[in-house]
Scaffold this motif. Structure first.
Motif, PDB file in Angstrom:
ATOM      1  N   ASN A 216       0.846  -1.190   0.000  1.00 13.09           N
ATOM      2  CA  ASN A 216       0.000   0.000   0.000  1.00 13.09           C
ATOM      3  C   ASN A 216       0.881   1.239   0.000  1.00 13.09           C
ATOM      4  O   ASN A 216       1.952   1.248   0.610  1.00 13.09           O
ATOM      5  N   VAL A 217       0.383   2.287  -0.651  1.00  6.64           N
ATOM      6  CA  VAL A 217       1.154   3.524  -0.782  1.00  6.64           C
ATOM      7  C   VAL A 217       1.499   4.131   0.581  1.00  6.64           C
ATOM      8  O   VAL A 217       2.522   4.801   0.736  1.00  6.64           O
ATOM      9  N   ALA A 218       0.662   3.890   1.604  1.00  3.80           N
ATOM     10  CA  ALA A 218       0.958   4.410   2.947  1.00  3.80           C
ATOM     11  C   ALA A 218       1.777   3.402   3.759  1.00  3.80           C
ATOM     12  O   ALA A 218       1.953   3.569   4.964  1.00  3.80           O
ATOM     13  N   PHE A 219       2.269   2.383   3.085  1.00  7.09           N
ATOM     14  CA  PHE A 219       3.154   1.330   3.616  1.00  7.09           C
ATOM     15  C   PHE A 219       2.512   0.486   4.724  1.00  7.09           C
ATOM     16  O   PHE A 219       2.392  -0.715   4.577  1.00  7.09           O
ATOM     17  N   SER A 220       2.098   1.111   5.849  1.00  7.57           N
ATOM     18  CA  SER A 220       1.617   0.311   6.986  1.00  7.57           C
ATOM     19  C   SER A 220       0.420  -0.585   6.663  1.00  7.57           C
ATOM     20  O   SER A 220       0.355  -1.701   7.172  1.00  7.57           O
ATOM     21  N   PRO A 221      -0.556  -0.147   5.850  1.00  7.98           N
ATOM     22  CA  PRO A 221      -1.673  -1.063   5.562  1.00  7.98           C
ATOM     23  C   PRO A 221      -1.325  -2.214   4.605  1.00  7.98           C
ATOM     24  O   PRO A 221      -2.209  -2.968   4.205  1.00  7.98           O
ATOM     25  N   SER A 222      -0.056  -2.365   4.223  1.00  3.91           N
ATOM     26  CA  SER A 222       0.336  -3.482   3.348  1.00  3.91           C
ATOM     27  C   SER A 222      -0.034  -4.809   4.005  1.00  3.91           C
ATOM     28  O   SER A 222      -0.051  -4.918   5.229  1.00  3.91           O
ATOM     29  N   LEU A 223      -0.319  -5.822   3.174  1.00  4.68           N
ATOM     30  CA  LEU A 223      -0.776  -7.109   3.695  1.00  4.68           C
ATOM     31  C   LEU A 223       0.380  -8.017   4.073  1.00  4.68           C
ATOM     32  O   LEU A 223       1.282  -8.251   3.274  1.00  4.68           O
ATOM     33  N   SER A 224       0.320  -8.544   5.260  1.00  3.02           N
ATOM     34  CA  SER A 224       1.294  -9.557   5.683  1.00  3.02           C
ATOM     35  C   SER A 224       0.950 -10.872   4.986  1.00  3.02           C
ATOM     36  O   SER A 224      -0.180 -11.350   5.089  1.00  3.02           O
ATOM     37  N   PRO A 225       1.903 -11.475   4.267  1.00  2.00           N
ATOM     38  CA  PRO A 225       1.587 -12.762   3.636  1.00  2.00           C
ATOM     39  C   PRO A 225       1.176 -13.824   4.656  1.00  2.00           C
ATOM     40  O   PRO A 225       0.321 -14.660   4.361  1.00  2.00           O
ATOM     41  N   LEU A 226       1.747 -13.777   5.867  1.00  2.16           N
ATOM     42  CA  LEU A 226       1.395 -14.785   6.873  1.00  2.16           C
ATOM     43  C   LEU A 226      -0.067 -14.651   7.300  1.00  2.16           C
ATOM     44  O   LEU A 226      -0.818 -15.625   7.298  1.00  2.16           O
ATOM     45  N   LEU A 227      -0.478 -13.434   7.655  1.00  2.00           N
ATOM     46  CA  LEU A 227      -1.862 -13.244   8.102  1.00  2.00           C
ATOM     47  C   LEU A 227      -2.841 -13.553   6.974  1.00  2.00           C
ATOM     48  O   LEU A 227      -3.920 -14.093   7.199  1.00  2.00           O
ATOM     49  N   THR A 228      -2.452 -13.204   5.750  1.00  2.00           N
ATOM     50  CA  THR A 228      -3.316 -13.481   4.603  1.00  2.00           C
ATOM     51  C   THR A 228      -3.449 -14.992   4.401  1.00  2.00           C
ATOM     52  O   THR A 228      -4.538 -15.499   4.123  1.00  2.00           O
ATOM     53  N   LEU A 229      -2.346 -15.718   4.572  1.00  2.00           N
ATOM     54  CA  LEU A 229      -2.391 -17.181   4.443  1.00  2.00           C
ATOM     55  C   LEU A 229      -3.315 -17.790   5.504  1.00  2.00           C
ATOM     56  O   LEU A 229      -4.152 -18.650   5.191  1.00  2.00           O
ATOM     57  N   LEU A 230      -3.188 -17.329   6.741  1.00  2.00           N
ATOM     58  CA  LEU A 230      -4.026 -17.875   7.822  1.00  2.00           C
ATOM     59  C   LEU A 230      -5.494 -17.553   7.573  1.00  2.00           C
ATOM     60  O   LEU A 230      -6.375 -18.382   7.823  1.00  2.00           O
ATOM     61  N   SER A 231      -5.760 -16.359   7.047  1.00  2.00           N
ATOM     62  CA  SER A 231      -7.134 -15.971   6.705  1.00  2.00           C
ATOM     63  C   SER A 231      -7.679 -16.873   5.597  1.00  2.00           C
ATOM     64  O   SER A 231      -8.829 -17.330   5.636  1.00  2.00           O
ATOM     65  N   GLN A 232      -6.849 -17.149   4.594  1.00  2.00           N
ATOM     66  CA  GLN A 232      -7.277 -18.011   3.481  1.00  2.00           C
ATOM     67  C   GLN A 232      -7.589 -19.431   3.956  1.00  2.00           C
ATOM     68  O   GLN A 232      -8.557 -20.041   3.510  1.00  2.00           O
ATOM     69  N   LEU A 233      -6.774 -19.952   4.857  1.00  2.00           N
ATOM     70  CA  LEU A 233      -7.053 -21.288   5.417  1.00  2.00           C
ATOM     71  C   LEU A 233      -8.427 -21.279   6.081  1.00  2.00           C
ATOM     72  O   LEU A 233      -9.254 -22.163   5.872  1.00  2.00           O
ATOM     73  N   ASN A 234      -8.644 -20.247   6.889  1.00  2.00           N
ATOM     74  CA  ASN A 234      -9.883 -20.152   7.641  1.00  2.00           C
ATOM     75  C   ASN A 234     -11.101 -20.024   6.727  1.00  2.00           C
ATOM     76  O   ASN A 234     -12.128 -20.666   6.943  1.00  2.00           O
ATOM     77  N   LEU A 235     -10.976 -19.203   5.686  1.00  2.00           N
ATOM     78  CA  LEU A 235     -12.092 -19.015   4.749  1.00  2.00           C
ATOM     79  C   LEU A 235     -12.428 -20.314   4.022  1.00  2.00           C
ATOM     80  O   LEU A 235     -13.546 -20.499   3.540  1.00  2.00           O
ATOM     81  N   ASN A 236     -11.449 -21.202   3.933  1.00  2.00           N
ATOM     82  CA  ASN A 236     -11.668 -22.484   3.264  1.00  2.00           C
ATOM     83  C   ASN A 236     -11.971 -23.611   4.252  1.00  2.00           C
ATOM     84  O   ASN A 236     -11.861 -24.789   3.905  1.00  2.00           O
ATOM     85  N   HIS A 237     -12.335 -23.231   5.474  1.00  2.00           N
ATOM     86  CA  HIS A 237     -12.712 -24.209   6.506  1.00  2.00           C
ATOM     87  C   HIS A 237     -11.588 -25.191   6.808  1.00  2.00           C
ATOM     88  O   HIS A 237     -11.839 -26.367   7.082  1.00  2.00           O
ATOM     89  N   LEU A 238     -10.349 -24.720   6.690  1.00  2.00           N
ATOM     90  CA  LEU A 238      -9.206 -25.599   6.968  1.00  2.00           C
ATOM     91  C   LEU A 238      -8.569 -25.154   8.275  1.00  2.00           C
ATOM     92  O   LEU A 238      -8.049 -24.050   8.376  1.00  2.00           O
ATOM     93  N   SER A 239      -8.617 -26.017   9.266  1.00  2.00           N
ATOM     94  CA  SER A 239      -8.034 -25.646  10.556  1.00  2.00           C
ATOM     95  C   SER A 239      -6.521 -25.854  10.499  1.00  2.00           C
ATOM     96  O   SER A 239      -5.996 -26.577   9.646  1.00  2.00           O
ATOM     97  N   LEU A 240      -5.835 -25.230  11.435  1.00  2.00           N
ATOM     98  CA  LEU A 240      -4.379 -25.368  11.498  1.00  2.00           C
ATOM     99  C   LEU A 240      -3.956 -26.822  11.721  1.00  2.00           C
ATOM    100  O   LEU A 240      -2.854 -27.216  11.344  1.00  2.00           O
ATOM    101  N   ASP A 241      -4.846 -27.602  12.324  1.00  2.00           N
ATOM    102  CA  ASP A 241      -4.519 -29.022  12.568  1.00  2.00           C
ATOM    103  C   ASP A 241      -4.206 -29.743  11.263  1.00  2.00           C
ATOM    104  O   ASP A 241      -3.445 -30.700  11.231  1.00  2.00           O
ATOM    105  N   LYS A 242      -4.834 -29.288  10.169  1.00  2.00           N
ATOM    106  CA  LYS A 242      -4.623 -29.954   8.872  1.00  2.00           C
ATOM    107  C   LYS A 242      -3.252 -29.625   8.277  1.00  2.00           C
ATOM    108  O   LYS A 242      -2.725 -30.369   7.444  1.00  2.00           O
TER     109      LYS A 242
END
Ligand SMILES: [Zn+2]
Length: 281
Positions: A216-242
């Motif tokens: 993002n142009v204001a730098f701080s709102p840039s997306l963390s790949p880690l948080l985005t990955l964890l969000s994607q797992l969750n949206l796909n009903h995949l728990s961390l156990d998998k």
């Protein structure tokens, strides 16, 4: 929240008839959203509004306990759900906002241009700035509290990509020929640092979810790949156990690395991780 707890029996019934499943969807394609709108005699914006409790059910909020549901709608009337995700450890910067989650969900599905975002609460300033990175930011419609706004109404006199000389703002990720892990890293939107980074979660050889870096142009709102990955797992009903292992792929010339961020999470979740570099652009 399971769909059974949704206080909207008509929506629940329509979802089951159109999707043939009780599982909360993380997206609806054009045909599905059209069928639901027809069955419920509502507009796509009204459908998204009714689905907000389902979007918010994907939230992971160990710190705030404030569950945000957001739905991005593209020009083909596809709906992409998103929710906020907070890490239980570390500083408050370890959080992904619901609007960011919905926008990445849309980008990862190669959505056409996002025309609307429907949210169950007023978007925070950080998210207004994040949305301002989108190519069509000036026309982006935002709906919350039963009111429609255009982004410039919510973010007047804004600072945008053009202020740092960017002429091709965020509108899609270059995923059409993505096959190798490095291809997904190359799809990162990083016009300010040119950092290419992608994270993957695997169960054996099966890819469960992936993410890439979005700036993002204001730098701080840039997306963390880690948080985005964890969000994607969750949206796909995949728990961390998998998840059996994590991978991080980064260009060897990157100015910075997300290795430490993933390493911290790998230790916290007791999962192995590997870090891979590549050189070819
Ligand atoms: Zn926000």
């Amino acid at each position: 929240m399971s769909p059974n707890k949704l206080q909207d029996p008509a929506l629940l019934q329509a979802l089951q008839q159109v999707l043939f499943t009780e599982q909360v969807p993380h997206m609806l394609n054009s045909a599905q959203s059209a069928a639901l709108c027809k069955q419920l005699s509502c507009s796509v914006l009204e459908l998204a509004e009714r689905m907000l409790p389902l979007a918010a059910s994907f939230a992971v909020t160990p710190k705030s306990h404030f569950n945000v549901g957001a739905i991005a709608i593209d020009t083909q009337q596809q709906l992409f759900l998103g929710a906020n995700y907070e890490l239980a450890y570390g500083p408050l910067t370890g959080s992904l906002h619901g609007e960011q989650s919905a926008i990445f969900n849309a980008l990862s599905h190669q959505a056409s241009s996002i025309e609307s975002l429907v949210i169950n609460a007023a978007p925070c300033g950080y998210c207004r700035q994040f949305m301002n990175e989108l190519e069509n930011a000036k026309d982006l419609q935002i709906r919350f509290n039963q009111q429609n706004y255009r982004l410039p109404q919510l973010l007047p006199e804004s600072f945008g990509p053009g202020d740092l000389g960017i002429t091709a703002p965020l509108h899609h990720l270059a995923l059409s020929d993505a096959h190798k892990p490095s291809d997904f890293a190359k799809a990162s939107y990083a016009p300010y640092s040119h950092t290419q980074s992608a994270m993957f979660a695997y169960q054996g050889d099966k890819l469960l979810a992936w993410s890439c870096y979005i700036e993002n142009v204001a730098f701080s709102p840039s997306l963390s790949p880690l948080l985005t990955l964890l969000s994607q797992l969750n949206l796909n009903h995949l728990s961390l156990d998998k998840v059996e292992r994590f991978e991080l792929w980064e260009h060897n010339d990157n100015r910075f690395s997300f290795k430490q961020e993933l390493q911290n999470f790998a230790e916290y979740s007791e999962k192995p991780m590997t870090h891979h570099g590549y050189s070819k652009t």
